[in-house]
Enzyme design. Structure first.
Site, PDB file in Angstrom:
ATOM      1  N   ASP A  79      13.803   4.579 -38.149  1.00 30.94           N
ATOM      2  CA  ASP A  79      14.116   5.704 -39.034  1.00 30.94           C
ATOM      3  C   ASP A  79      13.643   7.005 -38.401  1.00 30.94           C
ATOM      4  O   ASP A  79      12.494   7.103 -37.945  1.00 30.94           O
ATOM      5  CB  ASP A  79      13.422   5.502 -40.388  1.00 30.94           C
ATOM      6  CG  ASP A  79      13.801   6.580 -41.387  1.00 30.94           C
ATOM      7  OD1 ASP A  79      14.835   6.423 -42.041  1.00 30.94           O
ATOM      8  OD2 ASP A  79      13.067   7.580 -41.503  1.00 30.94           O
ATOM      9  N   LEU A  80      14.540   8.003 -38.363  1.00 29.02           N
ATOM     10  CA  LEU A  80      14.153   9.337 -37.913  1.00 29.02           C
ATOM     11  C   LEU A  80      13.463  10.016 -39.097  1.00 29.02           C
ATOM     12  O   LEU A  80      14.111  10.433 -40.048  1.00 29.02           O
ATOM     13  CB  LEU A  80      15.398  10.120 -37.464  1.00 29.02           C
ATOM     14  CG  LEU A  80      15.194  11.319 -36.536  1.00 29.02           C
ATOM     15  CD1 LEU A  80      16.534  11.792 -35.997  1.00 29.02           C
ATOM     16  CD2 LEU A  80      14.490  12.462 -37.226  1.00 29.02           C
ATOM     17  N   ASP A  86      20.105   8.486 -41.004  1.00 28.33           N
ATOM     18  CA  ASP A  86      18.931   8.736 -40.166  1.00 28.33           C
ATOM     19  C   ASP A  86      18.318   7.438 -39.649  1.00 28.33           C
ATOM     20  O   ASP A  86      17.171   7.424 -39.210  1.00 28.33           O
ATOM     21  CB  ASP A  86      17.876   9.541 -40.936  1.00 28.33           C
ATOM     22  CG  ASP A  86      17.457   8.869 -42.242  1.00 28.33           C
ATOM     23  OD1 ASP A  86      17.986   7.781 -42.556  1.00 28.33           O
ATOM     24  OD2 ASP A  86      16.599   9.432 -42.957  1.00 28.33           O
TER      25      ASP A  86
END
Length: 269
Positions: free
Chosen positions: A148-149, A191
């Site tokens: 996950d960003l 994301d």
């Protein structure tokens, strides 16, 4: 001609090239045949056989459209009669080849995330099932990383969605270049990314995840004003796993990393 009809029925690129190599071999014996073509700015090569010392190459075009380069090799020189025959055979394949390339590129575009150039979620499930089956069949290892960003929303809110897009591209590039060719990277959601580590498991998979996290955390803030960071969940394949079980463990580990403060790695192993 029977060959023309047979080739025209085949829209799958690699089988088409293999079929042509077999048929051409009846007239022009060769040790290898390769076909190089461009897909979204990246050169792809289909190679059949082992390269020999002597080669003949042709840039194939149809109606002013470049298709790619087809090459034959073998240990002895090609004579003029063989080359003339080969050129006649190439005249038969160009239209079936054009159709196969159009089909191949349409499939590639449907399976590719346009922003990052990574494979997209639509092909992730099939890839996960395929690699689990292969690992269980051969007793090899496999690990899934859900990534996950962390701060994409912050980047979007503060600097606009163009900056967020650049951050996604920057992370995608870091993931792609930091992994082996055998590993597979997907853009799973807005994301989120997914990574299949072929042959990876346990502490080795965690080490890879930590290296990815560190490399992204140390990226230059240019062209993105805020450095992106990653939370990563890691899970290794177990004997009785199916796709859902492996995915859910990796996803659970990802949420544990996010709850732990983000910019960290958690594992279910």
């Amino acid at each position: 001609m029977a060959l023309a009809v047979s080739l025209a029925r085949n829209l799958d690129l690699e089988p088409l090239i293999e079929q042509f190599s077999r048929s051409a071999g009846d007239y022009v014996p060769h040790d290898s045949l390769s076909f190089r073509h461009d897909v979204a700015g990246s050169e792809q090569t289909i190679l059949i056989g082992a390269a020999g010392r002597h080669a003949c190459s042709y840039q194939l075009t149809v109606e002013d459209t470049s298709l790619g380069t087809l090459s034959l090799t073998r240990c002895r020189r090609f004579d003029e009669t063989e080359l003339a025959t080969l050129e006649q055979l190439l005249g038969i394949i160009v239209y079936p080849l054009r159709n196969a390339l159009l089909y191949y590129r349409a499939q590639h575009e449907a399976a590719t995330d346009r922003l990052t150039g990574l494979a997209n979620r639509s092909v992730f499930g099939d890839a996960l099932a395929r690699e689990i089956s292969r690992a269980q069949r051969y007793g090899s290892s496999l690990a899934l990383l859900m990534v996950d960003l962390d701060n994409l929303k912050l980047i979007n809110d503060r600097h606009g969605h163009s900056a967020g897009d650049r951050a996604l591209q920057q992370v995608a590039q870091a993931l792609r270049t930091s992994l082996r060719d055998s590993d597979q990277v997907f853009r799973y959601a807005g994301d989120e990314f997914a990574v299949l580590l072929i042959g990876g498991e346990g502490s080795a998979a965690v080490e890879v995840a930590e290296r990815l996290r560190t490399q992204v955390a140390e990226l230059s803030p240019e062209p993105v004003p805020v450095r992106p960071t990653l939370s990563i969940g890691v899970s290794s394949l177990r004997t009785d796993d199916d796709t859902q079980a492996l995915f859910e463990r990796a996803d659970t580990a990802l949420y544990a990393a996010k709850r732990a403060g983000r910019n960290c790695v958690c594992s279910t192993d």
